[in-house]
Design a protein around this motif. Structure first.
Motif, PDB file in Angstrom:
ATOM      1  N   GLU A  27      54.638  48.065  30.668  1.00 59.13           N
ATOM      2  CA  GLU A  27      55.260  47.128  31.610  1.00 59.13           C
ATOM      3  C   GLU A  27      54.703  47.309  33.024  1.00 59.13           C
ATOM      4  OE1 GLU A  27      57.428  44.614  30.912  1.00 59.13           O
ATOM      5  OE2 GLU A  27      57.096  45.123  28.806  1.00 59.13           O
ATOM      6  N   LEU A  28      54.460  48.543  33.416  1.00 57.75           N
ATOM      7  CA  LEU A  28      53.886  48.831  34.729  1.00 57.75           C
ATOM      8  C   LEU A  28      52.478  48.245  34.830  1.00 57.75           C
ATOM      9  CD1 LEU A  28      54.240  50.287  37.458  1.00 57.75           C
ATOM     10  CD2 LEU A  28      53.400  52.369  36.343  1.00 57.75           C
ATOM     11  N   HIS A  29      51.684  48.423  33.795  1.00 59.46           N
ATOM     12  CA  HIS A  29      50.324  47.874  33.754  1.00 59.46           C
ATOM     13  C   HIS A  29      50.353  46.355  33.906  1.00 59.46           C
ATOM     14  CE1 HIS A  29      46.181  47.211  32.549  1.00 59.46           C
ATOM     15  NE2 HIS A  29      46.606  46.422  31.575  1.00 59.46           N
ATOM     16  N   GLU A  30      51.182  45.718  33.114  1.00 61.70           N
ATOM     17  CA  GLU A  30      51.253  44.254  33.164  1.00 61.70           C
ATOM     18  C   GLU A  30      51.788  43.766  34.512  1.00 61.70           C
ATOM     19  OE1 GLU A  30      53.501  43.237  29.657  1.00 61.70           O
ATOM     20  OE2 GLU A  30      51.824  43.774  28.330  1.00 61.70           O
ATOM     21  N   GLY A  31      52.765  44.488  35.067  1.00 58.69           N
ATOM     22  CA  GLY A  31      53.317  44.108  36.370  1.00 58.69           C
ATOM     23  C   GLY A  31      52.306  44.219  37.494  1.00 58.69           C
ATOM     24  N   ILE A  32      51.532  45.283  37.498  1.00 58.16           N
ATOM     25  CA  ILE A  32      50.514  45.460  38.543  1.00 58.16           C
ATOM     26  C   ILE A  32      49.418  44.406  38.402  1.00 58.16           C
ATOM     27  CG2 ILE A  32      48.597  46.974  39.232  1.00 58.16           C
ATOM     28  CD1 ILE A  32      50.582  49.206  39.425  1.00 58.16           C
ATOM     29  N   ARG A  33      48.993  44.151  37.180  1.00 57.10           N
ATOM     30  CA  ARG A  33      47.953  43.127  36.974  1.00 57.10           C
ATOM     31  C   ARG A  33      48.442  41.754  37.423  1.00 57.10           C
ATOM     32  NH1 ARG A  33      43.432  43.500  34.502  1.00 57.10           N
ATOM     33  NH2 ARG A  33      43.663  41.568  33.325  1.00 57.10           N
ATOM     34  N   GLN A  34      49.718  41.479  37.206  1.00 57.91           N
ATOM     35  CA  GLN A  34      50.264  40.184  37.633  1.00 57.91           C
ATOM     36  C   GLN A  34      50.389  40.118  39.158  1.00 57.91           C
ATOM     37  OE1 GLN A  34      54.064  39.228  35.920  1.00 57.91           O
ATOM     38  NE2 GLN A  34      54.114  37.201  36.861  1.00 57.91           N
ATOM     39  N   LEU A  35      50.959  41.162  39.765  1.00 55.71           N
ATOM     40  CA  LEU A  35      51.143  41.168  41.221  1.00 55.71           C
ATOM     41  C   LEU A  35      49.823  41.101  41.980  1.00 55.71           C
ATOM     42  CD1 LEU A  35      54.050  43.722  41.772  1.00 55.71           C
ATOM     43  CD2 LEU A  35      54.063  41.298  42.355  1.00 55.71           C
ATOM     44  N   LEU A  36      48.809  41.779  41.469  1.00 59.48           N
ATOM     45  CA  LEU A  36      47.507  41.794  42.140  1.00 59.48           C
ATOM     46  C   LEU A  36      46.587  40.686  41.626  1.00 59.48           C
ATOM     47  CD1 LEU A  36      46.791  45.645  42.370  1.00 59.48           C
ATOM     48  CD2 LEU A  36      47.826  44.127  44.071  1.00 59.48           C
ATOM     49  N   ARG A  37      47.137  39.827  40.807  1.00 60.00           N
ATOM     50  CA  ARG A  37      46.411  38.677  40.250  1.00 60.00           C
ATOM     51  C   ARG A  37      45.121  39.126  39.549  1.00 60.00           C
ATOM     52  NH1 ARG A  37      46.181  34.840  45.233  1.00 60.00           N
ATOM     53  NH2 ARG A  37      44.736  33.757  43.881  1.00 60.00           N
ATOM     54  N   GLN A  38      45.225  40.235  38.806  1.00 59.74           N
ATOM     55  CA  GLN A  38      44.076  40.763  38.082  1.00 59.74           C
ATOM     56  C   GLN A  38      43.914  40.107  36.715  1.00 59.74           C
ATOM     57  OE1 GLN A  38      45.091  44.934  38.021  1.00 59.74           O
ATOM     58  NE2 GLN A  38      44.083  45.311  39.982  1.00 59.74           N
ATOM     59  N   ASN A  39      44.921  39.354  36.304  1.00 56.38           N
ATOM     60  CA  ASN A  39      44.876  38.755  34.974  1.00 56.38           C
ATOM     61  C   ASN A  39      44.413  37.300  35.002  1.00 56.38           C
ATOM     62  OD1 ASN A  39      47.131  37.841  36.243  1.00 56.38           O
ATOM     63  ND2 ASN A  39      48.586  38.349  34.633  1.00 56.38           N
TER      64      ASN A  39
END
Length: 195
Positions: A27-39
């Motif tokens: 969940e932390l991985h997915e949250g950071i990728r979403q917040l930093l628009r890495q996905n």
């Protein structure tokens, strides 16, 4: 990155009630990728660049094994790490759990990031050690890093002593090794005696 991670961890654990370490990391991985628009999948404009920052972290859940008579000296340890190991003592020996060789956030080539989890038991009075990469990455005047093996060997040499003495010796070890070199990164080192 630490502030973002801390905010997400509070949401994941305190608000959503997720306590299993491998799920917290997912969940932390997915949250950071979403917040930093890495996905983002679409093509990037020339001027727009995706922040590829990531973080390394370890999560440990400690659960006291309850028996019928409510007197037990064993604890279940559930551990998951993103590029961070955990050390722990068991029967007088220092042990290592490596964790997953993937970071939280940053580049992701695989479809879904999966974090491995280790579950094992230890007895009361054993010690667990969790730490950031800053201590192993610290270099001396010759630009040689402390390294994971030297850190493991050092902890192995002091593991029988009380935590206050271990802390003092760890600080001395770091100061001596570092000499007059600047600290390269944040250093957090947690020692916890299971009781």
């Amino acid at each position: 990155m630490s502030l973002i991670g801390n905010g997400l961890l509070n949401e994941i654990v305190l608000q959503r009630g997720i306590i299993e370490p491998k799920l917290i990391l997912k969940e932390l991985h997915e949250g950071i990728r979403q917040l930093l628009r890495q996905n983002k999948k679409e093509k990037l404009e020339k001027l727009e660049q995706v922040n590829q920052d990531g973080m390394d972290i370890s999560i440990c859940l400690i659960v006291k094994n309850e028996e019928q008579n409510n007197e037990t000296n064993t604890f279940k340890i559930v551990y998951a790490g993103a590029k961070r190991p955990m050390y722990y003592t068991k029967n007088g020996e220092l042990n290592l759990v490596k964790g997953t060789r993937k970071s939280i956030g940053g580049r992701q080539k695989e479809e879904e990031r999966v974090f491995e989890q280790e579950i094992f038991e230890i007895q009361k009075d054993e010690v667990i050690y969790l730490f950031t990469d800053g201590i192993a990455d610290q270099h001396n005047i010759k630009l040689e890093r402390i390294g994971s093996q030297n850190l493991f060997s050092f902890i192995d040499s002091v593991k029988e002593q009380n935590l206050a003495t271990q802390k003092q010796k760890l600080e001395q070890f770091l100061d001596t090794y570092q000499g007059n070199q600047n600290q390269r990164d944040d250093i957090t080192f947690l020692m916890a005696k299971i009781s």
